[in-house]
Design a protein around this motif. Sequence first.
Motif, short mmCIF file in Angstrom:
data_model
loop_
_atom_site.label_atom_id
_atom_site.label_comp_id
_atom_site.label_asym_id
_atom_site.label_seq_id
_atom_site.Cartn_x
_atom_site.Cartn_y
_atom_site.Cartn_z
N CYS A 56 30.47 24.77 -29.83
CA CYS A 56 31.61 25.45 -30.46
C CYS A 56 31.95 26.78 -29.82
O CYS A 56 33.04 27.31 -30.04
N GLY A 57 31.03 27.35 -29.02
CA GLY A 57 31.29 28.65 -28.44
C GLY A 57 31.58 29.69 -29.51
O GLY A 57 30.88 29.74 -30.53
N ASN A 58 32.62 30.47 -29.30
CA ASN A 58 32.96 31.50 -30.28
C ASN A 58 33.90 30.99 -31.37
O ASN A 58 34.51 31.77 -32.09
N ALA A 59 34.01 29.66 -31.48
CA ALA A 59 34.75 28.98 -32.57
C ALA A 59 36.24 29.29 -32.56
O ALA A 59 36.90 29.17 -33.58
N ALA A 60 36.77 29.64 -31.39
CA ALA A 60 38.18 29.99 -31.30
C ALA A 60 39.06 28.83 -30.85
O ALA A 60 40.27 29.01 -30.68
N MET A 61 38.46 27.66 -30.66
CA MET A 61 39.24 26.49 -30.23
C MET A 61 39.23 25.42 -31.32
O MET A 61 39.88 25.59 -32.35
N ALA A 62 38.51 24.31 -31.13
CA ALA A 62 38.57 23.19 -32.08
C ALA A 62 38.12 23.61 -33.48
O ALA A 62 38.74 23.21 -34.47
N ASP A 77 26.04 25.82 -31.06
CA ASP A 77 26.11 26.24 -29.66
C ASP A 77 24.76 26.82 -29.27
O ASP A 77 24.05 27.38 -30.11
N ILE A 78 24.45 26.71 -27.98
CA ILE A 78 23.15 27.17 -27.50
C ILE A 78 23.10 28.69 -27.29
O ILE A 78 22.03 29.28 -27.21
N SER A 79 24.26 29.33 -27.23
CA SER A 79 24.31 30.77 -26.96
C SER A 79 24.31 31.59 -28.24
O SER A 79 25.21 31.45 -29.07
N PRO A 80 23.33 32.48 -28.43
CA PRO A 80 23.33 33.32 -29.63
C PRO A 80 24.53 34.26 -29.69
O PRO A 80 25.06 34.52 -30.78
N THR A 81 24.97 34.76 -28.54
CA THR A 81 26.15 35.63 -28.53
C THR A 81 27.38 34.85 -29.01
O THR A 81 28.19 35.37 -29.79
N ALA A 82 27.51 33.60 -28.57
CA ALA A 82 28.64 32.78 -29.01
C ALA A 82 28.62 32.57 -30.51
O ALA A 82 29.67 32.64 -31.17
N ILE A 83 27.45 32.34 -31.08
CA ILE A 83 27.36 32.09 -32.52
C ILE A 83 27.69 33.34 -33.32
O ILE A 83 28.41 33.29 -34.33
N ASP A 84 27.19 34.49 -32.89
CA ASP A 84 27.56 35.75 -33.56
C ASP A 84 29.08 35.94 -33.51
O ASP A 84 29.70 36.34 -34.50
N PHE A 99 27.98 28.25 -38.73
CA PHE A 99 27.67 28.12 -37.31
C PHE A 99 26.20 28.43 -37.07
O PHE A 99 25.66 29.40 -37.60
N ILE A 100 25.57 27.57 -36.25
CA ILE A 100 24.16 27.76 -35.95
C ILE A 100 23.93 27.69 -34.45
O ILE A 100 24.64 27.01 -33.72
N ARG A 101 22.91 28.44 -34.03
CA ARG A 101 22.45 28.31 -32.65
C ARG A 101 21.53 27.10 -32.57
O ARG A 101 20.61 26.95 -33.39
N GLY A 102 21.79 26.21 -31.63
CA GLY A 102 20.96 25.03 -31.51
C GLY A 102 21.29 24.24 -30.26
O GLY A 102 22.19 24.57 -29.49
#
Length: 228
Positions: A56-62, A77-84, A99-102
């Motif tokens: 999902c990244g930063n959740a700004a798309m789908a 998403d695997i990136s903690p920065t993206a989830i924050d 949203f979760i990091r995983g």
Amino acid sequence: MQDYEKRYRDLRAAGLPGWAGDCHAGNRLKLAAMLDDLHRSDLLPPAPCPALELGCGNAAMAALLLAERGYRVHGIDISPTAIDWAHETFEAAGLAGHFIRGDVRTMPDFEAASFALVFDGACLHCLIGADRSLCLAEIRRILQPGGIFIASTMCGPPRSPEACARYDVEHQCLVDGGVPSRTLRPLPALLAELGEAGFDIVDHRIHRNPWWDHATIVTRPASRLQNL
């Protein structure tokens, strides 16, 4: 994971809106049009069902587009920065999302049959080799009977000279610095892979690009496996 984390940190520091950088707005318009077309074609489960975006990244798309359409949105998403960043994206939009990091190859945080809709946010083509079958098996597990899985993925073979120069024909992937980086299978191979993983193909469409194509493949759990 480090490459994805670094990219999200760099994007955020640069004040860019998401993974695609300056192309974000145009890509979002294309994705919104595609979702609207799928809805008009009765290929999406009705909101407000639970929906998950993979990568999902930063959740700004789908994720954001689905939430705006009334879905109960989750993302991984695997990136903690993206989830924050994803949580901040939804908070700024006044929307609810989880949203979760995983790791999409194994998703123990999600119970079996949790989602009516799973959307591949251009994540599947980032997986190489056996990692793809692990992810597809997890999608089958967490998808509700009769649910919809949409693969939004790069589709080969490549066209541009630059892409052709780094294409491993045998393994059907792009190679960067000697390391496979993106799976780039032709459409028939993608459809066969999804069928072997236990999905029936409901619809597929191709967006043509000068470097390689992009496939949107709508699937549901194979009818022969529904009661297993």
